[in-house]
Design an enzyme around this catalytic site. Sequence first.
Site, PDB file in Angstrom:
ATOM      1  CE1 TYR A   1      35.366  42.305 -31.927  1.00  0.00           C
ATOM      2  CE2 TYR A   1      37.286  40.897 -32.182  1.00  0.00           C
ATOM      3  CZ  TYR A   1      36.592  42.043 -32.516  1.00  0.00           C
ATOM      4  OH  TYR A   1      37.114  42.920 -33.428  1.00  0.00           O
TER       5      TYR A   1
ATOM      6  CG  HIS B   1      36.811  47.829 -30.200  1.00  0.00           C
ATOM      7  ND1 HIS B   1      36.397  46.627 -29.710  1.00  0.00           N
ATOM      8  CD2 HIS B   1      36.712  47.706 -31.548  1.00  0.00           C
ATOM      9  CE1 HIS B   1      36.058  45.821 -30.702  1.00  0.00           C
ATOM     10  NE2 HIS B   1      36.230  46.462 -31.824  1.00  0.00           N
TER      11      HIS B   1
END
Length: 275
Positions: free
Chosen positions: A53, A111
């Site tokens: 992010y 992830h």
Amino acid sequence: MQTVKLVSGATMPVLGQGTWRMGENGRQRKEEVDALRFGIDMGMTLIDTAEMYGEGGAEEIVGEAIAPNRDQIFLVSKVYPHNATRRGTIAACERSLKRLKTDRLDLYLLHWRGSTPLAETIEAFQELRQAGKIRDFGVSNFDRDDMEEAHSLDQGLTTTNQVLYNLSRRGIEWDLLPWCREQNVAVMAYSPLEQGRMLNNSSLKTIAKRHHASAAQVAIAWLLQQGVIVIPKSSNRDRIQENYAALDLTLTDADLTELNQAFPPPQKAKPLEVL
């Protein structure tokens, strides 16, 4: 705040704050830090982030936001698949800890699956856990077959699977969600509002009106009643307060039936959806 007990014995809040798309614009930093702190003050102490992010920018935002009360925070971050070798995972975790200005993560997730053998990543997770740098580990965007492989390798220590799940994305209910429940693996739902795209649905709005609530609150309350952890993201104080209030909304059997008609559950297996 209600909590879920993980297989490790740790407890995790059922409603938290996501940070996807934070840390991408320096001009919004103050607003984003303020939003996270506002949510924390309300009781939303679960914070989910990732090295992806903002390429670390979101972790820096989170680090600033949680600094005054780190010990009250349940902190989650994620490692990129291309960093998920044994050495790479440990190095990535160290970088995340530095950006987050903390000495440990409460939960560290892969992830999504990449080319690195899963066994290698799990070895790194276990090493980090033994060193006290992470308390628990898990995965994200894993379908049932991926979860079964992880379960065969991890000595039962994978605590969590974070996946795309909301009223308009119910595919996990066919076999992944039941499997996770059987194995006591917590499910975290990201993008619980489908980035706002489903909130104009007429049934959702009708049910919300009956409860003097918003469509977003109904969508979040529905997920909470499925027994999953929900991490909506917002930088707006009013929206954060609205999300938090979903904890007090209980949908009736009639509401659930109407939602099943508007957003039908899966009738067959389908590949895991991702964003």
